[in-house]
Design an enzyme around this catalytic site. Structure first.
Site, PDB file in Angstrom:
ATOM      1  N   SER B 364       3.272  -0.114  -4.203  1.00 13.29           N
ATOM      2  CA  SER B 364       2.503   1.050  -3.795  1.00 13.29           C
ATOM      3  C   SER B 364       1.813   1.534  -5.051  1.00 13.29           C
ATOM      4  CB  SER B 364       3.435   2.129  -3.245  1.00 13.29           C
ATOM      5  OG  SER B 364       2.698   3.292  -3.016  1.00 13.29           O
ATOM      6  N   ARG B 365       0.492   1.457  -5.056  1.00  9.82           N
ATOM      7  CA  ARG B 365      -0.210   1.709  -6.310  1.00  9.82           C
ATOM      8  C   ARG B 365      -0.357   3.186  -6.642  1.00  9.82           C
ATOM      9  NH1 ARG B 365      -2.789  -3.650  -5.692  1.00  9.82           N
ATOM     10  NH2 ARG B 365      -4.161  -3.061  -3.998  1.00  9.82           N
TER      11      ARG B 365
END
Lengths: 77, 506
Positions: B364-365
């Site tokens: 999850s950036r």
């Protein structure tokens, strides 16, 4: 423009138009005489007139007015 | 009677006053070809992309292709009544859908026609189905978490409001289940959910709707359905239409969660349209603009700043892969567009690890900026445990005698993996997630047998609900794990572990 390749204008009415009626149309569209005029008789449009040339159309028929009304009634329903 | 007379007089007056009929030349076209929902029209010069046109039988179509002297349009609905030679007129409108609060709890098609047998939606507000995404000035970065209720996601791959997180995996790995669980978890009512089914089986959509109804989640959810039996044109516009609904709620300062299930089938629909329109085919026969197809859609997910109302659209697009092939065209495209991906694997699923999330390959950036402090406290250790476990587990298969430290790490990793398992349609609250993960990462479960972990979790949570209610409330409120809290949690965990250990011995 070469007379043999005159652009065609189609006039759709419920009955064959007389000379005076065509001249009245020419009053509104002065360059009509430059075109090849074709008359089509179509009882389906009920009343009024449709003038067509290539992809442009002037629709003054009763049929299309009624259709518009029908669509409007359907949408507001 | 008087009134009628007055009315008749009125009409007479109106008719007798010569009102000039407005003579407006209109552009018309003639249907040239009809092929599978796509119509080629001669004429119609002055028309733009996305304009609505109408056929003689009042069926409407949207223009999506323009050539020198012909245009291509997709028919929105039944195209069987359209024949070559029919006249086509522009309506002067761009495709838009009615939007209102009445949409909540409904099952509709992409043109907002009800498919749940209830009343049609009546409203004066219309939204364009294609709208450009909010610009940089209107946005702010992701900062509020969106709790999905799945332990593995909330702890390791946190999702923030306004984020786009891809769910990717083979068929039957639980992609839809994961997404639906996220909807089921939004019980607080502060998030509006939209489930957009594209090219799905009607039976699947029906079971999703039933599940939502059973869990009272339908009240805050809209289901947009363009199933496999619907025209391909509706499948194509479905996600845009669903996003337009989301934008309506975002503009009303609400948070929206939208699920596109799935974008692979959406790409197929677009490929079919493009091929019928004879656009040049590229890789895997997709047209050249298939990247833009999804990027312009997902770019509309946003978190607006407070000046613009502070609403948000969080999207969970789903992509189905074949044989774990994430390097196919559409998967790579969507992976690069989104802010991270949740990677589901059939092997894990079959090994009983459900949800079958491959934690190593999922990222999850932007979500970690939105994670609550309590979760951050416990998840940091969890990530480390799992990373070490992954590294060692492959390696340890070749070695017979391992040193104590390695054994310890392997044991911990196995326990932590067990604790991340979760039954479907059972979302966890933040506090229960934190409490469970805390117990595992602190090493209290290291001595417990692997098959007892699930039982422990069950007993422990039950215990917390009765004895430790205050602790859960504290986590939920303070959003952090204090030392005092840890001291209170410890005995409850230890008692439960001891109980199970004793059972084992006996």
């Amino acid at each position: 423009m070469d007379s043999a390749h005159k652009q065609k204008v189609t006039i759709i009415t419920t009955y064959r138009l007389g000379e005076d009626e065509i001249s009245r149309i020419t009053q509104h569209i002065p360059n009509l005489s430059e075109y090849e005029v074709e008359q089509i008789i179509d009882k389906n449009i009920i009343a009024g007139i449709i003038i067509k040339t290539r992809s442009t159309m002037i629709d003054l028929s009763l049929k299309s007015e009624l259709q518009k009304l029908q669509l409007m009634m359907y949408e507001t329903n | 009677m008087k009134q009628i007379n007055q009315y008749v007089d009125n009409v007479k007056k109106q008719l007798s006053s010569v009102k000039k009929t407005p003579v407006t030349p209109e552009t018309i076209g003639v249907v040239d070809e009809v092929k599978d929902g796509i119509v080629t029209i001669r004429g119609l010069q002055s028309i733009g992309y996305g304009d609505l046109i109408v056929f003689e039988n009042n069926e409407q179509a949207m223009v999506i292709d323009m050539l020198e002297d012909s245009v291509g349009a997709i028919v929105l609905g039944n195209y069987l009544g359209i024949t070559a030679g029919q006249l086509v007129r522009p309506t002067g409108k761009t495709l838009s859908i009615p939007v209102s609060d009445q949409l909540l709890g409904r099952v509709i098609d992409p043109l907002v026609r009800p498919v749940d047998g209830l009343q049609p939606i009546k409203t004066d507000t219309y939204y364009f189905i294609e709208r450009s995404a909010p610009g940089i000035v209107q946005r702010q970065s992701v900062s509020v978490p969106l709790q999905t209720g799945t332990k593995a996601i909330d702890a390791l791959i946190p999702i923030g409001r306004g984020q786009r997180e891809l769910i990717i995996g083979d068929r039957g790995t639980g992609k839809t289940t994961l997404a639906i669980d996220a909807i089921l978890n939004q019980t607080k009512g502060d998030v509006i959910c939209i489930y957009c089914a594209i090219g799905q089986k009607n039976s699947k959509v029906a079971s999703v709707v039933n599940l939502l109804k059973k869990n009272n989640a339908i009240d805050y959810t809209i289901v947009v359905k363009a199933s496999a039996s619907d025209p391909v044109t509706l499948q194509y516009i479905a996600p845009y239409s669903a996003t337009a609904m989301a934008e309506y709620f975002m503009d009303k300062e609400k948070d929206v969660l939208i699920i596109y299930d799935d974008l692979s089938k959406h790409a197929w629909a677009y490929r079919q349209i493009s091929l019928v329109l004879r656009r040049p085919a590229g890789r895997e026969a997709y047209p050249g603009d298939v990247f833009y197809l999804h990027s312009r859609l997902l770019e509309r997910s946003a978190r607006l700043n407070d000046k613009n109302g502070g609403g948000s659209i969080t999207s969970l697009p789903i992509i189905e892969t074949l044989e774990n092939d994430v390097s196919a065209y559409i998967p790579t495209n969507v992976i690069s567009i989104t802010d991270g991906q949740i990677y589901l694997e059939a092997d894990l699923f079959n090994a009983g690890i459900r949800p079958a999330i491959n934690v190593g390959r999922s990222v999850s950036r932007v979500g970690s900026a939105a994670q609550t402090k309590a979760m951050k406290q416990v998840a940091g250790k969890l990530k480390l445990d799992l990373a070490q476990y992954r590294e060692l587990s492959a390696f340890s298969q070749f070695e017979s005698d391992l040193d104590e430290e390695t054994k310890k790490l392997l044991n911990r990793g196995a326990k932590v993996t067990q604790i991340l398992k979760q039954k479907q349609n059972h979302p966890y609250t933040l506090s229960t997630q934190v409490a469970v993960i805390w117990a595992a990462t602190k090493g209290y479960l290291d001595d417990l047998a692997i098959d007892k972990i699930t039982l422990f979790e069950q007993n422990y949570l039950q215990d917390l609900q009765t004895r430790g209610k205050a602790l859960l409330v504290e986590i939920e409120k303070e959003k952090k794990v204090s030392e005092a809290l840890e001291k209170k949690l410890e005995p409850i965990v230890k008692e439960n572990v001891a109980e199970l250990m004793q059972e084992e011995k006996a």
